[in-house]
Design an enzyme around this catalytic site. Structure first.
Site, PDB file in Angstrom:
ATOM      1  N   ASP A 214      90.496  40.953  69.552  1.00  6.17           N
ATOM      2  CA  ASP A 214      91.749  40.479  68.623  1.00  6.17           C
ATOM      3  C   ASP A 214      91.278  40.802  67.358  1.00  6.17           C
ATOM      4  OD1 ASP A 214      93.990  38.622  67.976  1.00  6.17           O
ATOM      5  OD2 ASP A 214      92.537  37.632  66.686  1.00  6.17           O
ATOM      6  N   GLU A 263      76.465  49.064  80.414  1.00  2.25           N
ATOM      7  CA  GLU A 263      75.138  48.619  81.192  1.00  2.25           C
ATOM      8  C   GLU A 263      75.820  48.097  82.347  1.00  2.25           C
ATOM      9  OE1 GLU A 263      72.859  45.949  78.965  1.00  2.25           O
ATOM     10  OE2 GLU A 263      72.581  47.296  77.111  1.00  2.25           O
TER      11      GLU A 263
END
Length: 558
Positions: A214, A263
């Protein structure tokens, strides 16, 4: 770990169709009139049958709901209004069973004023570590009685609110680019940076497939917080001209986040966890910076959403957007509707030039033409879903839902309405609960008939049980378009423009294996000849063997 600077050319997100669910308005399992997570889970099969690839959930976190959940008080929990963490886990598991990925909203620009950090900041002294997490400043004037600068809230009124000291005298001011209950974080603070890394890991560890960010262009503000320009037009001026938007420092935040989410990538699997920017940024090349190879995966193309319904504007918008993202090796991300703008089944009925802002539509405004609006909306959707890249759908658009334009003032809940004193009626009209069954209470939204916003009567006629299996219905049109897009691999194709006249938008998409689909939209007042070949999709009824106005066809050349 996979090298994020070399994205897989066939990574799922590059051509995905992702469906936005606004939790309070999707389905209500407990009958209180507000949708919830179990309600979403109960209708995920609708999305699987529709043919989308993922679902994006607007905020469901703990919140006082002053801005429908975009004022977050606890980023690691579910608001009881929507359910529990166990309900979220069940939703994620069911979505994955159905082959749907799950994207969740992240709100990093600001928190709720009820967040523990902000409560601590109000109790602390100026210059304290607690206040350093947010943007507190002394006011201007002899007694600090004026705001620190001239910035205005996106929701209307000043972007600053003055605090009160323990003795009741006026204190410092704090910044809120939105509602006063949404204080902005200071993203220069390492503690803020580390907190959001931890929040990202919390939800990734629960199995989410990505985040919609956002106000992604607003985290960093210009040093010194200077006054904003007196005259500014979002449609023509670069966003970076404004001191609160699109600062270079935001890109380092997203490089850091990209390293974190990578990751979680698994070598040899198409299982990227993605980051998607809500960034109202112009021009196109500035927006493209957010999707450079080491930053975010996607960024909504709001310039396309705001493009007028004319052949010239549409072609120009698409051309510029594709060129901008091609320059950084990224796919484009298309969208026509969401929870912040009037539904395109109503918005496109108006013949207007490019707007500087898209305002809500109220009962005192000129009312949209439902027939023209839906015809153009279906034609626009057929254009969008043929374009190379990814696309986002907003809940209910596959039913042809129009904007709810006649909501009475006393039911409106969007803070924009109050802060602009009704000058902008706000976004409630696109957030009304969706229908599921024409002959049930609240059109199947729940079993009690309660609804946090009243549903227009026409929503019953558009419920899925009235459209399922009905030839020519908007629901069946969406299913056909999505299935054909997938079958031909259009999202990974290459666009080539054709010149068939000033009132005709025409291009071919060449996909893997050399398969081609020709896309033609008639913007003129009279019908035109269909191209030769197999008709794959048409957004409306044909005029014999001719394509009427405001209609799009997909043809496999013969």
């Amino acid at each position: 770990m996979v090298d994020s600077t070399r994205p897989l050319p066939d990574a799922w997100w590059r051509d995905a169709v992702i469906y936005q669910v606004y939790p309070r308005s999707w389905a209500d399992s407990d009958g209180d009139g507000i949708g919830d997570l179990p309600g979403i889970t109960s209708h995920l099969d609708h999305l699987a049958a529709l043919g989308v690839d993922a679902v994006w959930l607007s905020p469901f976190y703990t919140s006082p709901q002053n801005d429908a959940g975009y004022d977050v008080a606890d980023y690691r929990n579910v608001d009881p209004l929507f359910g529990t963490l166990a309900d979220f886990d069940a939703l994620t598991d069911r979505a994955h069973e159905l082959g749907l990925r799950v994207i969740v909203d992240l709100v990093p620009n600001h928190s709720s004023s009820e967040h523990a950090w902000f409560r601590a900041a109000l109790d602390a002294e100026p210059g304290s570590p607690e206040r350093a997490r947010y943007i507190f400043r002394d006011g201007r004037g002899d007694d600090g009685e004026f705001p620190p600068n001239n910035w205005q809230s996106t929701f209307g009124g000043p972007a600053w609110t003055r605090t009160e000291k323990a003795d009741g005298t006026p204190g410092q001011w704090y910044l809120h680019l939105f509602d006063p209950t949404q204080p902005d974080f200071d993203w220069n603070n390492p503690e803020v940076q580390e907190e959001f890394r931890s929040i990202l890991r919390f939800w990734l560890d629960r199995g989410v497939d990505g985040f919609r960010i956002d106000v992604a262009h607003g985290l960093h503000k210009e040093a010194g917080l200077p006054d904003a320009p007196a005259e500014y037009d979002i449609a023509t001026h670069a966003t970076s001209v404004q001191p609160m938007w699109d600062k270079p420092e935001v890109h380092e935040v997203y490089r850091d986040w990209r390293r974190l989410v990578d990751e979680y990538r698994v070598e040899g699997e198409d299982a990227d966890r993605i980051l998607v920017a809500e960034a109202w940024v112009v021009p196109d090349d500035s927006l493209a910076k957010y999707v450079r190879p080491d930053e975010l995966h996607q960024s909504f193309n709001f310039g396309y959403l705001m493009t007028p319904w004319t052949q010239r504007h549409q072609r120009e918008s698409i051309t510029n957007a594709l060129a901008a993202t091609a320059a950084v090796g990224a796919p484009q991300t298309w969208v026509l509707s969401n929870h912040d703008v009037p539904r395109h089944a109503s918005r496109l009925s108006y013949d207007i030039d490019r707007p500087t802002r898209i305002l809500g539509i109220g009962p005192d405004d000129p009312q949209p033409d439902a027939t023209v609006g839906l015809r153009r909306a279906r034609a626009a959707t057929a254009v969008m879903l043929a374009l190379p890249g990814s696309a986002y759908l907003y809940q209910g658009e596959e039913l042809g839902l129009p904007e709810a334009t006649t909501l009475p003032d006393d039911v409106r809940q969007d803070p924009t309405f109050a802060r602009t004193h009704g000058e902008d009626v706000g976004r409630d009209g696109c957030r009304v609960p969706v229908p599921w069954h024409a002959d049930q209470p609240a059109f199947g939204f729940n079993t009690t008939g309660k609804s946090w916003l009243p549903q227009p009567e026409v929503y019953g006629d558009l419920a899925p049980n009235r459209q399922d299996g009905v030839a020519g219905s908007t629901l069946e049109f969406y299913r056909r378009v999505l299935a054909t897009r997938r079958r031909y691999g259009l999202g990974c194709g290459e666009l080539h423009w054709q010149d068939l006249g000033e009132d005709v938008l025409a291009f071919t998409i060449t996909a893997d294996g050399g398969r081609r689909v020709q896309v033609v939209t008639n913007f003129g007042d009279t019908s035109i000849d269909l191209p030769h070949g197999e008709l794959l999709v048409v957004s409306g009824s044909l005029d014999g063997h001719r394509l009427p106005t405001d209609t799009t066809a997909w043809v496999a050349p013969g």
